[in-house]
Design an enzyme around this catalytic site. Structure first.
Site, mmCIF file in Angstrom:
data_model
loop_
_atom_site.group_PDB
_atom_site.id
_atom_site.type_symbol
_atom_site.label_atom_id
_atom_site.label_comp_id
_atom_site.label_asym_id
_atom_site.label_seq_id
_atom_site.Cartn_x
_atom_site.Cartn_y
_atom_site.Cartn_z
ATOM 1 N N SER A 1 20.844 53.666 69.716
ATOM 2 C CA SER A 1 21.036 53.185 68.174
ATOM 3 C C SER A 1 20.736 51.558 68.314
ATOM 4 O O SER A 1 21.081 51.011 69.031
ATOM 5 C CB SER A 1 22.425 53.599 67.737
ATOM 6 O OG SER A 1 22.881 52.978 66.747
ATOM 7 N N TYR B 1 32.213 55.029 68.711
ATOM 8 C CA TYR B 1 30.806 55.219 68.887
ATOM 9 C C TYR B 1 29.888 54.183 69.279
ATOM 10 O O TYR B 1 29.181 54.365 70.164
ATOM 11 C CB TYR B 1 30.594 55.633 67.279
ATOM 12 C CG TYR B 1 28.903 55.951 67.156
ATOM 13 C CD1 TYR B 1 28.411 57.024 67.522
ATOM 14 C CD2 TYR B 1 28.073 54.949 66.656
ATOM 15 C CE1 TYR B 1 26.853 57.292 67.451
ATOM 16 C CE2 TYR B 1 26.546 55.084 66.432
ATOM 17 C CZ TYR B 1 26.128 56.437 66.812
ATOM 18 O OH TYR B 1 24.883 56.584 66.743
#
Ligand code: NAP
Length: 276
Positions: free
Chosen positions: A138, A151
């Site tokens: 990400s 996360y």
């Protein structure tokens, strides 16, 4: 379909929706044999009819399920040239309210699941003289936004793990790739999302309301899963040793800014976008 690509096999995790599903389509459209793995193949009604695609049950948190699926894939195709570690989801919310179970499940899926898959296929790739392992990381693996502490922890772990592993595996002609999407419109912001708020206190309410609004808006304005699938396909086929592939506005710009700006300026940018 080119003759060169016609015998190549890719295994992809988490293909029931979003980026994983779009990646199955991209490889299938380009004539690859695709081992599309997912937790519940029985629910799938369409993907098994796409050219070259076979479905296998696989939960990345379950070692037995990984071993069983990989044995079946290798029995069916004889080889895996490319592994795409895509399975993952996002926990967001207030860290104080996160239980061990929530934190462990998030790391078990996004980090340990990806490591299990990687470790399981290294001997195969090493023995056949090479391969490519593509991690769906990400842009949030190199920078961080409010409410996503756990996360981000998983995606920063994936970045460090993969950057180190490339030195170990490049001598065996195994390439490592990090796909770094920005906000992408998928179930990540819908059914896949897990929001955690503390009970019995309103202390975080204003902060959560403010930050969640910005996070949801960026999800709603996100880019398509197909754009990420195209970057995954490029990483699988460009023949380079390039490690990082930022994809989807604003990932390339924000990652560059994060590198250029001192912490104090960068934190100011984040705070002002969240009006903190
Ligand atoms: N969307 C974004 O903005 C964004 C941005 C950067 C990175 N990413 C990353 O992209 C990847 C794919 O997410 P997405 O956006 O495409 O979301 P998505 O549509 O929710 O897809 C997530 C996929 O992961 C699967 N999955 C979850 N836990 C699993 C497990 N234990 N074993 C096997 N599969 C599992 C889900 O399967 P089930 O249907 O069984 O739940 C689903 O197929 C994730 O790693 C995510 O962190 C997403």
């Amino acid at each position: 379909m080119s003759i060169a690509s016609s015998s190549r096999t890719v295994a992809i995790t988490g293909t029931s929706s979003g980026i994983g599903r779009a990646a199955v389509k991209a490889f299938s459209d380009n004539g690859w044999r695709v081992a599309a793995t997912l937790r519940n193949p029985a629910r799938e009604t369409d993907m098994q009819n796409w050219p070259g695609v076979s479905l296998y049950p696989l939960d990345v948190t379950d070692t037995t399920s990984i071993d069983t699926a990989l044995q079946a894939i290798l029995a069916d195709f004889g080889q895996v040239n490319v592994l795409v570690n895509n399975a993952g989801y996002g926990v967001d919310g207030v860290f104080e309210a996160m239980t061990d179970e929530i934190i462990e499940r998030q790391f078990n899926t996004n980090v340990f699941g990806l490591m299990r898959m990687t470790r399981a296929l290294i001997p195969h790739m090493r023995q056949r003289g090479g391969g490519t392992i593509i991690q769906i990381a990400s842009m949030g693996g190199q920078l961080a936004f409010p409410l996503f502490s756990i996360y981000h922890g998983t995606k920063w772990a994936v970045e460090g793990f993969t950057e180190s592993l490339q030195y170990e595996l490049n001598p065996f002609n195994i390439r490592l790739k990090l796909i770094e999407p920005g906000a992408i419109k998928t179930e990540f912001y819908g059914a896949g999302r897990e929001m955690v708020k503390p009970m019995g206190t309103a202390a975080y309410d204003a902060f959560v309301a403010k930050c969640d609004k910005v996070n949801q808006e960026s999800g709603a304005q996100g880019e398509s899963a197909e754009l990420v699938a195209a970057a995954i396909y490029k990483a699988a086929t460009d023949g380079s040793r390039k490690l990082r592939y930022p994809v989807g506005a604003p990932a390339p710009l924000l990652l560059r800014l994060r590198k250029l700006l001192p912490d104090s300026l960068w934190f100011g940018v984040v705070k002002s976008s969240y009006k903190l």
